[in-house]
Motif scaffolding. Structure first.
Motif, PDB file in Angstrom:
ATOM      1  N   PHE A  59       0.807  -1.222   0.000  1.00 57.42           N
ATOM      2  CA  PHE A  59       0.000   0.000   0.000  1.00 57.42           C
ATOM      3  C   PHE A  59       0.839   1.271   0.000  1.00 57.42           C
ATOM      4  N   SER A  60       2.134   1.135   0.129  1.00 58.67           N
ATOM      5  CA  SER A  60       3.014   2.304   0.040  1.00 58.67           C
ATOM      6  C   SER A  60       3.276   2.691  -1.405  1.00 58.67           C
ATOM      7  N   LYS A  61       2.812   1.892  -2.327  1.00 56.94           N
ATOM      8  CA  LYS A  61       2.963   2.155  -3.769  1.00 56.94           C
ATOM      9  C   LYS A  61       4.429   2.384  -4.121  1.00 56.94           C
ATOM     10  N   PHE A  62       5.206   1.334  -3.957  1.00 63.12           N
ATOM     11  CA  PHE A  62       6.647   1.382  -4.141  1.00 63.12           C
ATOM     12  C   PHE A  62       7.045   2.052  -5.459  1.00 63.12           C
ATOM     13  N   GLY A  63       6.358   1.724  -6.537  1.00 65.72           N
ATOM     14  CA  GLY A  63       6.706   2.271  -7.852  1.00 65.72           C
ATOM     15  C   GLY A  63       6.565   3.774  -7.951  1.00 65.72           C
ATOM     16  N   SER A  64       5.700   4.363  -7.141  1.00 65.27           N
ATOM     17  CA  SER A  64       5.489   5.811  -7.212  1.00 65.27           C
ATOM     18  C   SER A  64       6.397   6.588  -6.258  1.00 65.27           C
ATOM     19  N   LEU A  67      13.562   7.905  -4.943  1.00 65.55           N
ATOM     20  CA  LEU A  67      14.654   7.047  -4.503  1.00 65.55           C
ATOM     21  C   LEU A  67      14.760   7.007  -2.981  1.00 65.55           C
ATOM     22  N   ARG A  68      14.624   8.163  -2.322  1.00 64.09           N
ATOM     23  CA  ARG A  68      14.698   8.210  -0.859  1.00 64.09           C
ATOM     24  C   ARG A  68      13.579   7.371  -0.245  1.00 64.09           C
ATOM     25  N   GLY A  69      12.371   7.519  -0.765  1.00 61.20           N
ATOM     26  CA  GLY A  69      11.234   6.760  -0.247  1.00 61.20           C
ATOM     27  C   GLY A  69      11.423   5.263  -0.429  1.00 61.20           C
ATOM     28  N   LYS A  70      11.957   4.864  -1.589  1.00 55.63           N
ATOM     29  CA  LYS A  70      12.211   3.440  -1.837  1.00 55.63           C
ATOM     30  C   LYS A  70      13.256   2.897  -0.872  1.00 55.63           C
ATOM     31  N   LYS A 180       8.168  12.441   2.546  1.00 54.80           N
ATOM     32  CA  LYS A 180       9.294  12.783   1.669  1.00 54.80           C
ATOM     33  C   LYS A 180       9.424  11.836   0.488  1.00 54.80           C
ATOM     34  N   GLY A 181       9.011  10.597   0.670  1.00 53.12           N
ATOM     35  CA  GLY A 181       9.140   9.611  -0.393  1.00 53.12           C
ATOM     36  C   GLY A 181       8.207   9.830  -1.559  1.00 53.12           C
ATOM     37  N   ARG A 182       7.213  10.667  -1.391  1.00 54.22           N
ATOM     38  CA  ARG A 182       6.251  10.920  -2.460  1.00 54.22           C
ATOM     39  C   ARG A 182       6.556  12.200  -3.235  1.00 54.22           C
TER      40      ARG A 182
END
Length: 186
Positions: A59-64, A67-70, A180-182
């Motif tokens: 549900f964190s939507k990794f693909g969206s 780089l920091r968020g991933k 920040k990841g978004r």
């Protein structure tokens, strides 16, 4: 009713559930052990935690994420896996999930009052740590007062630390993955 009030009501209900489970958790643990077997209980708890980690990851939507968020999502997911693999007592693994979720919820709630303020992180950490300490104090009172003599629940500083650290992980998740990841420019 305003959205913020509904969110705080949800948090209060979640906290009440945490505190209500204190006297009844040993019965639930015993029931699960009777169903899955003593030897498989640790695997069952680990499976539940892996399921939650998968759902968080999904549900964190990794693909969206940027780089920091991933990076932080992967770091926190693997940290969760390490916690599951190396903690001796299966029931203690749950501290990180329940207080991590609480930390996330608290940041979200404090954000509604002042979205641009960094105080939401400090307030969430302090609130989560106080609630974690209160959780353990409540367990200590139950034992000292012999309210539930058949239940062995004790105050432990280790659990206070795990509750606070779980809150910290939830706040870190919110900051680095959710917020920040978004952002695409970071």
């Amino acid at each position: 009713m305003r959205k913020e009030i509904k969110f705080w009501i949800f948090i209060y209900i979640y906290i009440i559930v945490i505190f209500l489970t204190i006297p009844f958790a040993p019965f639930l643990i015993q029931f699960i052990r009777s169903v899955v077997g003593q030897k498989n209980y640790g695997y069952f708890v680990s499976g539940v935690i892996f399921l939650f980690l998968f759902l968080i990851f999904r549900f964190s939507k990794f693909g969206s994420l940027n780089l920091r968020g991933k990076f932080w999502l992967l770091f926190l997911t693997f940290s969760g896996i390490l916690i599951v693999l190396f903690m001796e007592i299966p029931a203690e693994r749950i501290h990180f999930l329940e207080y991590g979720f609480l930390g996330f919820l608290l940041v979200k709630a404090f954000e509604s009052g002042n979205p641009n303020s960094n105080s939401k992180y400090i307030l969430s950490l302090v609130s989560g740590a106080i609630l974690g300490l209160s959780d353990e104090l409540f367990q200590g009172v139950l034992q000292v007062q012999n309210i539930f003599p058949h239940i062995r629940r004790y105050f432990e500083w280790k659990d206070v630390f795990m509750n606070a650290f779980g809150t910290f992980l939830g706040v870190v998740f919110y900051f680095y993955v959710w917020e920040k990841g978004r952002k695409k420019n970071e």
